[in-house]
Design an enzyme around this catalytic site. Structure first.
Site, PDB file in Angstrom:
ATOM      1  N   ASP A  14     -23.797  -5.267  14.321  1.00  0.00           N
ATOM      2  CA  ASP A  14     -22.521  -5.348  14.869  1.00  0.00           C
ATOM      3  C   ASP A  14     -21.426  -6.260  14.419  1.00  0.00           C
ATOM      4  O   ASP A  14     -21.855  -6.833  15.517  1.00  0.00           O
ATOM      5  CB  ASP A  14     -22.683  -4.566  15.899  1.00  0.00           C
ATOM      6  CG  ASP A  14     -20.949  -3.542  16.438  1.00  0.00           C
ATOM      7  OD1 ASP A  14     -20.981  -2.400  16.544  1.00  0.00           O
ATOM      8  OD2 ASP A  14     -19.636  -4.193  16.121  1.00  0.00           O
ATOM      9  N   ASP A 109     -18.326  -0.888  10.658  1.00  0.00           N
ATOM     10  CA  ASP A 109     -18.541  -3.119  10.741  1.00  0.00           C
ATOM     11  C   ASP A 109     -20.152  -2.987  11.432  1.00  0.00           C
ATOM     12  O   ASP A 109     -20.746  -4.171  12.396  1.00  0.00           O
ATOM     13  CB  ASP A 109     -18.019  -3.337  11.899  1.00  0.00           C
ATOM     14  CG  ASP A 109     -17.951  -2.848  13.626  1.00  0.00           C
ATOM     15  OD1 ASP A 109     -18.132  -1.919  13.859  1.00  0.00           O
ATOM     16  OD2 ASP A 109     -17.702  -3.703  14.238  1.00  0.00           O
ATOM     17  N   GLU A 110     -21.256  -1.708  11.291  1.00  0.00           N
ATOM     18  CA  GLU A 110     -21.870  -1.848  11.590  1.00  0.00           C
ATOM     19  C   GLU A 110     -23.797  -1.161  10.874  1.00  0.00           C
ATOM     20  O   GLU A 110     -22.936   0.211  10.107  1.00  0.00           O
ATOM     21  CB  GLU A 110     -21.999  -0.152  12.365  1.00  0.00           C
ATOM     22  CG  GLU A 110     -23.166  -0.558  14.316  1.00  0.00           C
ATOM     23  CD  GLU A 110     -22.684   0.654  14.324  1.00  0.00           C
ATOM     24  OE1 GLU A 110     -23.389   1.267  15.473  1.00  0.00           O
ATOM     25  OE2 GLU A 110     -21.065   0.819  15.180  1.00  0.00           O
TER      26      GLU A 110
HETATM   27  P1  TTP Z   1     -16.542  -1.738  17.204  1.00  0.00           P
HETATM   28  O1  TTP Z   1     -17.651  -2.186  17.214  1.00  0.00           O
HETATM   29  O2  TTP Z   1     -17.218  -0.543  19.113  1.00  0.00           O
HETATM   30  O3  TTP Z   1     -15.709  -2.471  18.298  1.00  0.00           O
HETATM   31  P2  TTP Z   1     -15.204  -4.010  17.749  1.00  0.00           P
HETATM   32  O4  TTP Z   1     -16.124  -4.471  16.433  1.00  0.00           O
HETATM   33  O5  TTP Z   1     -13.202  -4.255  17.350  1.00  0.00           O
HETATM   34  O6  TTP Z   1     -15.936  -4.380  18.928  1.00  0.00           O
HETATM   35  P3  TTP Z   1     -17.342  -5.272  19.394  1.00  0.00           P
HETATM   36  O7  TTP Z   1     -17.156  -6.676  19.722  1.00  0.00           O
HETATM   37  O8  TTP Z   1     -17.235  -4.556  20.784  1.00  0.00           O
HETATM   38  O9  TTP Z   1     -17.874  -4.895  18.733  1.00  0.00           O
HETATM   39  O10 TTP Z   1     -15.468  -0.873  16.684  1.00  0.00           O
HETATM   40  C1  TTP Z   1     -15.444  -1.562  15.000  1.00  0.00           C
HETATM   41  C2  TTP Z   1     -13.982  -1.251  14.140  1.00  0.00           C
HETATM   42  O11 TTP Z   1     -13.809  -0.058  14.738  1.00  0.00           O
HETATM   43  C3  TTP Z   1     -13.611  -1.747  15.251  1.00  0.00           C
HETATM   44  O12 TTP Z   1     -13.219  -3.359  15.423  1.00  0.00           O
HETATM   45  C4  TTP Z   1     -11.617  -0.849  14.904  1.00  0.00           C
HETATM   46  C5  TTP Z   1     -12.651   0.577  14.793  1.00  0.00           C
HETATM   47  N1  TTP Z   1     -12.237   1.529  15.670  1.00  0.00           N
HETATM   48  C6  TTP Z   1     -11.495   1.995  16.082  1.00  0.00           C
HETATM   49  O13 TTP Z   1     -10.195   1.957  15.008  1.00  0.00           O
HETATM   50  N2  TTP Z   1     -11.482   3.129  17.125  1.00  0.00           N
HETATM   51  C7  TTP Z   1     -12.203   2.893  17.571  1.00  0.00           C
HETATM   52  O14 TTP Z   1     -11.517   3.152  19.393  1.00  0.00           O
HETATM   53  C8  TTP Z   1     -13.349   2.126  18.010  1.00  0.00           C
HETATM   54  C9  TTP Z   1     -14.138   1.757  19.218  1.00  0.00           C
HETATM   55  C10 TTP Z   1     -13.013   1.160  17.154  1.00  0.00           C
HETATM   56 MG    MG Z   2     -18.197  -4.411  15.984  1.00  0.00          MG
END
Ligand code: TTP
Ligand code: MG
Length: 393
Positions: A14, A109-110
């Site tokens: 991720d 992103d995962e």
């Molecule tokens: P995530 O992987 O949940 O969050 P992140 O990558 O920003 O942070 P982390 O380090 O905790 O993984 O989500 C990936 C992308 O998806 C995030 O950058 C933006 C988008 N997203 C939204 O648009 N709305 C949301 O509510 C979430 C959780 C994510």
């Molecule tokens: Mg992320």
């Protein structure tokens, strides 16, 4: 270390603060500063994500932007640049498929990656994980967090455990010791409401949960919910990783006798097709992760649009809402159509849809009952005999 004689090694990756990290990469002046990607202050929108610097002020994804601004007025506020994020996402997924043939992207992103047996090629699983992080950094200048474990649940929890820029391997022998101290809120499908009901039972950690009798869990969360919690507490979960396959796509389409421009009629058909797709999906106990629509115009020009979903769908109303939103967003709404279709790409739900279920327990239980009753009637009397009063738009 981490020799695994049988069984699988699943890796979960991720990206860290994904959208915000891309912005910091592309704008060096943003580095080391709180960056909030999403709506702009003064509007009614929400935060998509924010840099770890902004998280120190309590800013979080999905928070109203007004609240974020109250907590962190000095942050840099930027609108999302989806095109750039999608390009990076593609780069990352391609790179992963160079490492293993079995990659399952689950969001922008995962991804889950089955790395079983790759030790012969690359060395230990630690090496594979470190190499993956390094390759991603070299190609994108971005950090990610990686977790590796014997199944999806452990891999996912491990990648969350060590965020940001984390790398955590949990061998089968370490699973219980890894899980036990975690708060129950870390488990899959355990939303705020569920945490409250679990805490009321005196259960706070996975260790507490493991000592709780199955009867008590069943009384509280029903058979499926209890089984799900019981399994997770013991680290029992699916180790299957796969791409969404065409074979598992459930779709329904309708060809009109003559070209149709009446938007109400088109909407009604989207509703009907969504119900049919929903019913087939539930019958097979599946949940949709990608929704698609197909539209053919009078000149036979055919278009499809699809969207990957953050929350799996299996109810008629949510399928309908997403399908219609895709249709409207695509700018097709003012042309005469010959055919429309609705599809869901699915794979076996590795867990019941508890996030939704427990958030509003009473309502979801009622919905489930209602839907299974509707499914039964439609099975007996044919499609379209009954539909729910879906929200009119
Ligand atoms: P995530 O992987 O949940 O969050 P992140 O990558 O920003 O942070 P982390 O380090 O905790 O993984 O989500 C990936 C992308 O998806 C995030 O950058 C933006 C988008 N997203 C939204 O648009 N709305 C949301 O509510 C979430 C959780 C994510
Ligand atoms: Mg992320």
């Amino acid at each position: 270390m981490s020799e695994q004689r049988s069984g699988k090694w699943i890796m979960h990756l991720d990206m860290d603060a994904f959208f915000a990290s891309v912005e910091q990469r592309d704008h060096p002046e943003y580095r080391g500063r709180p960056v909030i990607v999403g709506a702009l202050p003064g509007s009614r929108g929400v935060v998509a994500t924010c840099s770890y610097e902004a998280r120190q002020f309590g800013v979080r994804s999905a928070m109203p932007i007004s609240e974020a601004h109250r907590r962190c007025p000095q942050a840099i506020y930027v609108r999302p640049g989806m095109g750039r994020y999608a390009d990076v996402s593609k780069q990352v997924m391609t790179l992963l498929s160079d490492i293993s043939p079995v990659v399952e992207p689950v969001s922008i992103d995962e991804a889950y990656i089955d790395i079983t047996g790759l030790e012969k090629l690359f060395g230990t699983v630690e090496k594979i994980a470190a190499m993956t992080k390094q390759r991603i950094f070299e190609q994108t200048q971005l950090n990610c967090s990686i977790g590796v474990g014997p199944n999806r649940l452990i891999a996912k929890l491990a990648s969350e455990f060590d965020k940001p820029n984390g790398l955590k391997i949990v061998s089968p022998e370490q699973v219980q010791a890894f899980l036990d101290p975690l708060p129950v809120a870390d488990l899959r499908g355990v939303g705020r409401q569920t945490v409250k009901s679990i805490n009321r039972l005196g259960i706070f950690t996975v260790h507490d949960l493991r000592r709780c009798s199955q009867e008590l869990l069943q009384q509280q969360f029903g058979e499926r919910g209890a089984q799900h919690l019981y399994n997770q507490a013991r680290g029992i979960a699916s180790d299957l990783v796969g791409q969404v396959s065409e074979r598992k796509s459930i779709s329904k389409e309708h060809t009109f006798g003559q070209d149709v421009s009446d938007q109400q009629l088109i909407r009604d058909w989207f509703r009907r097709l969504s119900s049919e797709v929903g019913r087939s999906t539930r019958k097979k106990e599946l949940a949709g992760h990608v929704i698609s629509i197909k539209v053919r115009f009078s000149n036979f020009e055919t278009h499809t649009r699809q969207q990957r979903l953050r929350t799996p769908l299996d109810t008629d109303s949510t399928i309908f809402q997403h399908a219609l939103a895709l249709f409207e967003k695509s700018g097709f709404a003012n042309r005469a159509v010959r055919l429309i279709g609705v599809g869901l790409s699915v794979w076996e739900a590795e867990e019941p849809l508890m996030g939704d279920l427990f958030e509003s327990e009473v309502e979801s239980q009622r919905d489930k009952k209602l839907y299974s009753a509707l499914d039964e009637i439609s099975d007996k009397f044919g499609d379209g005999t009954v539909t729910l009063g879906l929200p009119k738009r």
